[in-house]
Design a protein around this motif. Structure first.
Motif, PDB file in Angstrom:
ATOM      1  N   HIS A  29      53.552  41.720  31.593  1.00 52.14           N
ATOM      2  CA  HIS A  29      53.575  43.092  31.078  1.00 52.14           C
ATOM      3  C   HIS A  29      52.619  44.009  31.841  1.00 52.14           C
ATOM      4  CE1 HIS A  29      50.057  41.452  28.975  1.00 52.14           C
ATOM      5  NE2 HIS A  29      49.641  42.693  28.808  1.00 52.14           N
ATOM      6  N   ARG A  30      51.701  43.437  32.621  1.00 54.11           N
ATOM      7  CA  ARG A  30      50.826  44.257  33.459  1.00 54.11           C
ATOM      8  C   ARG A  30      51.564  44.599  34.756  1.00 54.11           C
ATOM      9  NH1 ARG A  30      45.597  42.338  35.276  1.00 54.11           N
ATOM     10  NH2 ARG A  30      44.871  44.494  35.135  1.00 54.11           N
ATOM     11  N   THR A  31      51.480  45.864  35.161  1.00 59.03           N
ATOM     12  CA  THR A  31      52.186  46.310  36.357  1.00 59.03           C
ATOM     13  C   THR A  31      51.462  45.850  37.621  1.00 59.03           C
ATOM     14  OG1 THR A  31      50.956  48.389  36.553  1.00 59.03           O
ATOM     15  CG2 THR A  31      52.901  48.380  35.100  1.00 59.03           C
ATOM     16  N   PRO A  32      52.169  45.809  38.740  1.00 56.38           N
ATOM     17  CA  PRO A  32      51.503  45.474  40.011  1.00 56.38           C
ATOM     18  C   PRO A  32      50.351  46.428  40.324  1.00 56.38           C
ATOM     19  CG  PRO A  32      53.882  45.334  40.255  1.00 56.38           C
ATOM     20  CD  PRO A  32      53.635  45.925  38.900  1.00 56.38           C
ATOM     21  N   GLN A  33      50.511  47.699  39.955  1.00 51.91           N
ATOM     22  CA  GLN A  33      49.451  48.674  40.200  1.00 51.91           C
ATOM     23  C   GLN A  33      48.205  48.349  39.372  1.00 51.91           C
ATOM     24  OE1 GLN A  33      52.613  49.410  39.430  1.00 51.91           O
ATOM     25  NE2 GLN A  33      53.363  50.322  41.351  1.00 51.91           N
ATOM     26  N   GLU A  34      48.409  47.899  38.137  1.00 47.93           N
ATOM     27  CA  GLU A  34      47.272  47.513  37.299  1.00 47.93           C
ATOM     28  C   GLU A  34      46.572  46.283  37.870  1.00 47.93           C
ATOM     29  OE1 GLU A  34      48.571  49.005  32.819  1.00 47.93           O
ATOM     30  OE2 GLU A  34      49.438  47.152  33.606  1.00 47.93           O
ATOM     31  N   LYS A  35      47.350  45.307  38.259  1.00 41.47           N
ATOM     32  CA  LYS A  35      46.772  44.072  38.793  1.00 41.47           C
ATOM     33  C   LYS A  35      46.019  44.318  40.099  1.00 41.47           C
ATOM     34  CE  LYS A  35      50.313  41.139  36.683  1.00 41.47           C
ATOM     35  NZ  LYS A  35      51.461  40.224  36.905  1.00 41.47           N
ATOM     36  N   ALA A  36      46.475  45.283  40.888  1.00 40.43           N
ATOM     37  CA  ALA A  36      45.833  45.562  42.167  1.00 40.43           C
ATOM     38  C   ALA A  36      44.398  46.047  41.984  1.00 40.43           C
ATOM     39  CB  ALA A  36      46.638  46.605  42.940  1.00 40.43           C
ATOM     40  N   ARG A  37      44.082  46.601  40.825  1.00 35.03           N
ATOM     41  CA  ARG A  37      42.735  47.130  40.585  1.00 35.03           C
ATOM     42  C   ARG A  37      41.773  46.062  40.063  1.00 35.03           C
ATOM     43  NH1 ARG A  37      42.400  52.716  37.635  1.00 35.03           N
ATOM     44  NH2 ARG A  37      40.385  52.670  38.734  1.00 35.03           N
ATOM     45  N   ASP A  38      42.263  44.885  39.769  1.00 44.37           N
ATOM     46  CA  ASP A  38      41.381  43.803  39.294  1.00 44.37           C
ATOM     47  C   ASP A  38      40.271  43.513  40.293  1.00 44.37           C
ATOM     48  OD1 ASP A  38      43.056  43.651  37.131  1.00 44.37           O
ATOM     49  OD2 ASP A  38      43.910  41.694  37.638  1.00 44.37           O
ATOM     50  N   GLU A  39      40.576  43.696  41.560  1.00 40.70           N
ATOM     51  CA  GLU A  39      39.613  43.432  42.636  1.00 40.70           C
ATOM     52  C   GLU A  39      38.335  44.244  42.458  1.00 40.70           C
ATOM     53  OE1 GLU A  39      39.320  44.124  47.493  1.00 40.70           O
ATOM     54  OE2 GLU A  39      41.203  44.513  46.417  1.00 40.70           O
ATOM     55  N   TYR A  40      38.498  45.454  41.880  1.00 40.12           N
ATOM     56  CA  TYR A  40      37.349  46.351  41.726  1.00 40.12           C
ATOM     57  C   TYR A  40      36.833  46.428  40.292  1.00 40.12           C
ATOM     58  CZ  TYR A  40      38.964  47.845  46.306  1.00 40.12           C
ATOM     59  OH  TYR A  40      39.355  47.849  47.625  1.00 40.12           O
ATOM     60  N   ARG A  41      37.695  46.124  39.317  1.00 38.21           N
ATOM     61  CA  ARG A  41      37.309  46.305  37.923  1.00 38.21           C
ATOM     62  C   ARG A  41      36.887  45.001  37.246  1.00 38.21           C
ATOM     63  NH1 ARG A  41      40.737  50.783  34.785  1.00 38.21           N
ATOM     64  NH2 ARG A  41      38.766  50.681  33.640  1.00 38.21           N
ATOM     65  N   HIS A  42      37.222  43.862  37.856  1.00 35.41           N
ATOM     66  CA  HIS A  42      36.745  42.554  37.391  1.00 35.41           C
ATOM     67  C   HIS A  42      36.845  42.399  35.867  1.00 35.41           C
ATOM     68  CE1 HIS A  42      34.441  43.748  41.070  1.00 35.41           C
ATOM     69  NE2 HIS A  42      34.933  42.586  41.475  1.00 35.41           N
ATOM     70  N   PRO A  43      38.045  42.512  35.314  1.00 33.30           N
ATOM     71  CA  PRO A  43      38.174  42.518  33.855  1.00 33.30           C
ATOM     72  C   PRO A  43      37.724  41.237  33.169  1.00 33.30           C
ATOM     73  CG  PRO A  43      40.330  42.313  34.899  1.00 33.30           C
ATOM     74  CD  PRO A  43      39.357  42.642  35.976  1.00 33.30           C
ATOM     75  N   VAL A  44      38.033  40.094  33.756  1.00 28.61           N
ATOM     76  CA  VAL A  44      37.657  38.830  33.112  1.00 28.61           C
ATOM     77  C   VAL A  44      36.141  38.693  33.063  1.00 28.61           C
ATOM     78  CG1 VAL A  44      37.761  36.315  33.275  1.00 28.61           C
ATOM     79  CG2 VAL A  44      39.810  37.680  33.756  1.00 28.61           C
ATOM     80  N   GLU A  45      35.505  38.891  34.199  1.00 33.22           N
ATOM     81  CA  GLU A  45      34.053  38.762  34.261  1.00 33.22           C
ATOM     82  C   GLU A  45      33.358  39.799  33.376  1.00 33.22           C
ATOM     83  OE1 GLU A  45      35.788  37.517  38.266  1.00 33.22           O
ATOM     84  OE2 GLU A  45      36.123  39.098  36.767  1.00 33.22           O
ATOM     85  N   THR A  46      33.920  41.013  33.348  1.00 34.82           N
ATOM     86  CA  THR A  46      33.310  42.090  32.562  1.00 34.82           C
ATOM     87  C   THR A  46      33.401  41.807  31.067  1.00 34.82           C
ATOM     88  OG1 THR A  46      33.796  43.713  34.301  1.00 34.82           O
ATOM     89  CG2 THR A  46      33.365  44.567  32.089  1.00 34.82           C
ATOM     90  N   LEU A  47      34.565  41.393  30.596  1.00 34.62           N
ATOM     91  CA  LEU A  47      34.730  41.117  29.167  1.00 34.62           C
ATOM     92  C   LEU A  47      33.922  39.895  28.745  1.00 34.62           C
ATOM     93  CD1 LEU A  47      38.529  41.916  28.709  1.00 34.62           C
ATOM     94  CD2 LEU A  47      36.561  43.331  28.073  1.00 34.62           C
ATOM     95  N   LYS A  48      33.794  38.931  29.636  1.00 38.87           N
ATOM     96  CA  LYS A  48      32.945  37.776  29.326  1.00 38.87           C
ATOM     97  C   LYS A  48      31.474  38.184  29.266  1.00 38.87           C
ATOM     98  CE  LYS A  48      35.946  34.059  31.012  1.00 38.87           C
ATOM     99  NZ  LYS A  48      36.139  32.971  32.022  1.00 38.87           N
ATOM    100  N   PHE A  49      31.071  39.080  30.145  1.00 39.49           N
ATOM    101  CA  PHE A  49      29.690  39.563  30.123  1.00 39.49           C
ATOM    102  C   PHE A  49      29.381  40.280  28.810  1.00 39.49           C
ATOM    103  CE2 PHE A  49      26.625  43.017  31.072  1.00 39.49           C
ATOM    104  CZ  PHE A  49      25.512  42.229  31.364  1.00 39.49           C
ATOM    105  N   PHE A  50      30.384  41.009  28.288  1.00 41.12           N
ATOM    106  CA  PHE A  50      30.208  41.707  27.013  1.00 41.12           C
ATOM    107  C   PHE A  50      30.474  40.791  25.811  1.00 41.12           C
ATOM    108  CE2 PHE A  50      31.452  45.784  29.428  1.00 41.12           C
ATOM    109  CZ  PHE A  50      30.126  46.065  29.723  1.00 41.12           C
ATOM    110  N   ASP A  51      30.746  39.515  26.084  1.00 31.05           N
ATOM    111  CA  ASP A  51      30.948  38.505  25.024  1.00 31.05           C
ATOM    112  C   ASP A  51      32.055  38.906  24.050  1.00 31.05           C
ATOM    113  OD1 ASP A  51      28.763  36.909  25.988  1.00 31.05           O
ATOM    114  OD2 ASP A  51      27.390  38.303  25.012  1.00 31.05           O
ATOM    115  N   VAL A  52      33.184  39.334  24.592  1.00 28.30           N
ATOM    116  CA  VAL A  52      34.319  39.733  23.759  1.00 28.30           C
ATOM    117  C   VAL A  52      35.134  38.495  23.395  1.00 28.30           C
ATOM    118  CG1 VAL A  52      36.404  41.140  23.620  1.00 28.30           C
ATOM    119  CG2 VAL A  52      34.392  42.004  24.838  1.00 28.30           C
ATOM    120  N   GLU A  53      35.170  38.174  22.105  1.00 31.24           N
ATOM    121  CA  GLU A  53      35.907  37.008  21.611  1.00 31.24           C
ATOM    122  C   GLU A  53      37.197  37.439  20.922  1.00 31.24           C
ATOM    123  OE1 GLU A  53      35.015  34.081  22.391  1.00 31.24           O
ATOM    124  OE2 GLU A  53      32.958  34.405  23.078  1.00 31.24           O
TER     125      GLU A  53
END
Length: 263
Positions: A29-53
């Motif tokens: 459901h995520r578009t290619p354009q959204e996925k292309a920004r993961d390189e700069y936005r680091h969503p997994v690492e960021t949400l883990k840093f904020f301890d989002v469960e």
């Protein structure tokens, strides 16, 4: 055949709702354009840093087109609650009205993923209740502080965050980073804010800084571009002028700050 298609769709949705953060970033459901920004936005690492469960109540502030919504909504779908505190629909600012309308259109296109999203509004002084008081485990905001500073609403916005969070709840902030010596007017003009300014605003609201990370840092970005942060991708405000140079830099250098509402 139709039953097979329905079954496949249901299975895909079930897997999305049960997925890890890493799996969600690669979900269809995520578009290619959204996925292309993961390189700069680091969503997994960021949400883990904020301890989002997965079982938390999370408020995302001004989610724009829903880039993080596409990750947070399915992540929280089964056990948690996701509030999208967007622009008010009755705003006198056309961009605000268009943005929230486009956001709701996105939600309607995938009800199997987004039908649990609770849309609220934030725009002081008229709209300050982003979630019921004292109910949020996390309030997250990505690249918005410069907008509130420009509008003179930073104090009111941070007060809204404090009101929504539970004692012990976390405020997570990602923002374009300016040199500490840059005057506030110049920060607002360029879209890059100093860490000192952001920390001071949060502490004034009652928060305590507990950690900061370089997850979203970009040492290639010197924060000194002719059209401010909007010179860089994804805006590329100068068009083709020096485009290769700015694309080589990538998206902005960003601070990542974690604050707590004291118990």
């Amino acid at each position: 055949m139709r039953l097979l298609v329905i079954f496949t769709a249901l299975l895909s949705t079930t897997l999305i709702h049960a997925g890890t953060l890493d799996q969600l970033t690669d979900a269809p459901h995520r578009t290619p354009q959204e996925k292309a920004r993961d390189e700069y936005r680091h969503p997994v690492e960021t949400l883990k840093f904020f301890d989002v469960e997965k079982d938390m109540t999370v408020v995302e502030i001004w989610p724009g087109g829903g880039w993080y919504t596409a990750i947070l909504a399915p992540w929280l779908y089964k056990s948690g609650t996701y509030y999208a505190a967007h622009f008010p629909e009755d705003s006198d600012i056309p961009f605000y009205r268009r943005s929230v309308t486009q956001f709701k259109t996105k939600l309607a296109e995938h009800p199997e993923i987004y039908d649990h999203v609770r849309v609220t509004a934030l725009n002081p002084p008229a709209y300050t209740v982003i979630a019921p008081a004292g109910t949020a485990d996390r309030v997250l905001t990505f690249r918005n502080v410069h907008n509130w500073a420009k509008a003179g609403k930073t104090e009111a916005v941070f007060a809204s965050f404090y009101q929504a969070l539970k004692p012990g709840g976390i405020l997570g902030i990602v923002e374009h980073r300016a040199p500490e010596v840059r005057p506030l007017e110049r920060q607002i003009e360029t879209g890059y804010m100093s860490e000192g300014y952001v920390i001071a605003q949060a502490e004034q609201a009652g928060f305590k800084l507990v950690d900061q990370s370089e997850i979203n840092a970009n040492p290639k970005d010197q924060a000194n571009h002719p059209a401010g942060v909007w010179t860089l991708p994804p805006s590329l405000r100068l068009g083709d002028k020096d485009r290769d140079t700015y694309e080589a830099i990538g998206e902005s250098d960003r601070m990542t700050l974690k604050f707590i509402k004291p118990e």
